[in-house]
Design an enzyme around this catalytic site. Structure first.
Site, mmCIF file in Angstrom:
data_model
loop_
_atom_site.group_PDB
_atom_site.id
_atom_site.type_symbol
_atom_site.label_atom_id
_atom_site.label_comp_id
_atom_site.label_asym_id
_atom_site.label_seq_id
_atom_site.Cartn_x
_atom_site.Cartn_y
_atom_site.Cartn_z
ATOM 1 N N HIS A 175 -2.703 -4.102 -1.365
ATOM 2 C CA HIS A 175 -3.135 -2.788 -1.854
ATOM 3 C C HIS A 175 -2.720 -1.716 -0.848
ATOM 4 O O HIS A 175 -2.756 -1.937 0.359
ATOM 5 C CB HIS A 175 -4.664 -2.767 -2.050
ATOM 6 N N GLU A 210 1.505 0.513 -8.183
ATOM 7 C CA GLU A 210 0.594 1.612 -7.853
ATOM 8 C C GLU A 210 1.290 2.608 -6.937
ATOM 9 O O GLU A 210 1.323 2.401 -5.710
ATOM 10 C CB GLU A 210 -0.642 1.064 -7.140
HETATM 11 C C1 PEP Z 1 -6.530 2.101 -6.669
HETATM 12 O O1 PEP Z 1 -7.038 2.410 -5.606
HETATM 13 O O2 PEP Z 1 -6.023 0.979 -6.812
HETATM 14 C C2 PEP Z 1 -6.541 3.072 -7.757
HETATM 15 C C3 PEP Z 1 -5.708 2.906 -8.732
HETATM 16 O O3 PEP Z 1 -7.439 4.088 -7.643
HETATM 17 P P1 PEP Z 1 -7.698 5.253 -8.733
HETATM 18 O O4 PEP Z 1 -7.780 4.618 -10.072
HETATM 19 O O5 PEP Z 1 -9.003 5.863 -8.302
HETATM 20 O O6 PEP Z 1 -6.539 6.187 -8.615
#
Ligand code: PEP
Length: 363
Positions: free
Chosen positions: A137, A276
């Site tokens: 992450h 992400e």
């Molecule tokens: C995350 O931290 O993996 C994330 C996607 O956070 P958010 O949905 O708050 O942007």
């Protein structure tokens, strides 16, 4: 917001045409069809009791949802309690759900035991019923330097006196690196104090911005988790700097190839990848556009095809994460290559996360 035909996205197959991946509608409940995965990462929130209360509210609203996999990632302290709560028998009697609620850990260490104060091993997670572990992450890849102050501890040590004493020790050692010795001699020389001070500040800032888990550590964690029978959600994603420099695909290529080097075709077919983009995560950030999500998911799927072939590429689940909310989940799930979402902030609110799980069914 578009309204989706829920049947098309709750359970589907995929085909590839001209390098693009498409979902094809399937009957609900067909074995082997691709099941969306909606995962909530609670990060450092929720004491165990609050986590169970949140879960109970979410599952209550999602009683009829059987064709979507749901993942819940409490902090380490909440795992045991939640593991007891979401036992399959209980889910079946209490909520009428099948085995579609999975317990996720937010991280793991790669050694199995020993003097690693504060770390948690994959064995420990498997022993309490964790199904999957999130690895890589961006909170851990990129943000640790800010909080742990690696940069300032390096900068504090970069003084002429410290370098001279290290130089002395190195020179007494057999097989010391000649280039390191030359560099230390140069930097610790009297006239170079300003260069040393500038270098210290540069390194301090670099480490503050960038120090975190390396691709190598992530690879070790994946190997260790798989060896214990834990499934993995592997996160990848570019920061703002890489996107602005048109380096997104190079960076993703590096992150994924390195991580997957230790993953067999059999193991990868159970793995989930979460794209992400770092700049799209968290409060105040904007989610990536549908076009950006689509092109990166295609890129990742094609990379998987290069590494493992078409069959695995067409069935591996690739999630998007970064400000997924009830009002954008349908559009995001409508993208051909998106198989679910990794959700941060919105997963802490029962109604919001339940709406995300029920995407396409909310009226
Ligand atoms: C995350 O931290 O993996 C994330 C996607 O956070 P958010 O949905 O708050 O942007």
């Amino acid at each position: 917001m578009k309204t989706a035909n829920p049947k098309a996205y709750r359970n589907y197959f995929r085909q590839r045409t001209a390098n693009q991946w498409h979902k094809i509608e399937a009957e609900a409940g067909i074995p082997g069809a691709i099941r969306p995965f909606l995962a909530g990462n609670w990060k450092m929130n929720m004491i165990p009791r609050s986590g169970v209360a949140l879960t109970a509210r979410i599952l209550d609203i999602c009683r009829d949802i059987k064709d979507v996999d749901i993942g819940l990632a409490p902090p380490f302290t909440g795992l045991s309690t939640l593991a007891d709560y979401i036992k399959p028998d209980f889910l079946r009697t209490e909520y009428g759900l099948g085995r579609n609620v999975f317990l996720l850990a937010q991280d793991t260490f790669f050694e199995s035991k020993g003097a690693f104060t504060g770390e948690i091993s994959p064995e420990m997670l498997a022993a309490i019923g964790v199904d999957r572990v999130i690895i890589g992450h961006s909170d851990r890849r990129a943000n640790l330097g800010k909080y742990y102050g690696f940069g300032s501890s390096v900068a504090r040590r970069l003084t002429g006196g410290f370098l001279s004493s290290q130089l002395k020790k190195l020179k007494e050692k057999d097989g010391a690196d000649a280039q390191v010795i030359a560099a230390l001699e140069h930097l610790s020389a009297k006239g170079n104090q300003d260069i040393l001070a500038g270098l210290a500040r540069f390194l301090e800032e670099e480490l503050r911005e960038r120090a975190g888990e390396s691709d190598e550590a992530i690879q070790l964690k994946i190997r260790a988790a798989l060896a214990q029978g834990l499934q993995v959600i592997l996160c990848c994603g570019e920061n703002r700097e890489a996107r602005d420099a048109n380096e997104t695909f190079n960076l993703l290529d590096r992150q994924l190839r390195m991580a997957l080097e230790v993953v067999s075709p059999r193991a990868v077919s159970e793995m989930i990848i979460a794209y992400e983009p770092v700049w799209a995560i968290g409060e105040g950030a904007k989610p990536a556009t549908l076009e950006q999500i689509s092109e990166v998911h295609d890129f990742i799927r094609n990379l998987i095809m290069d590494l493992y072939g078409e069959q695995i590429a067409s069935s591996i689940r690739i999630l998007y994460g970064g400000n997924v909310k009830p009002d954008n989940i349908v559009d995001i799930m409508n993208i051909a290559g998106v198989d679910g979402a990794l959700v941060g902030g919105a997963s802490l609110k029962a109604n919001d996360f339940a709406s995300i799980i029920r995407f396409g069914l909310n009226t």
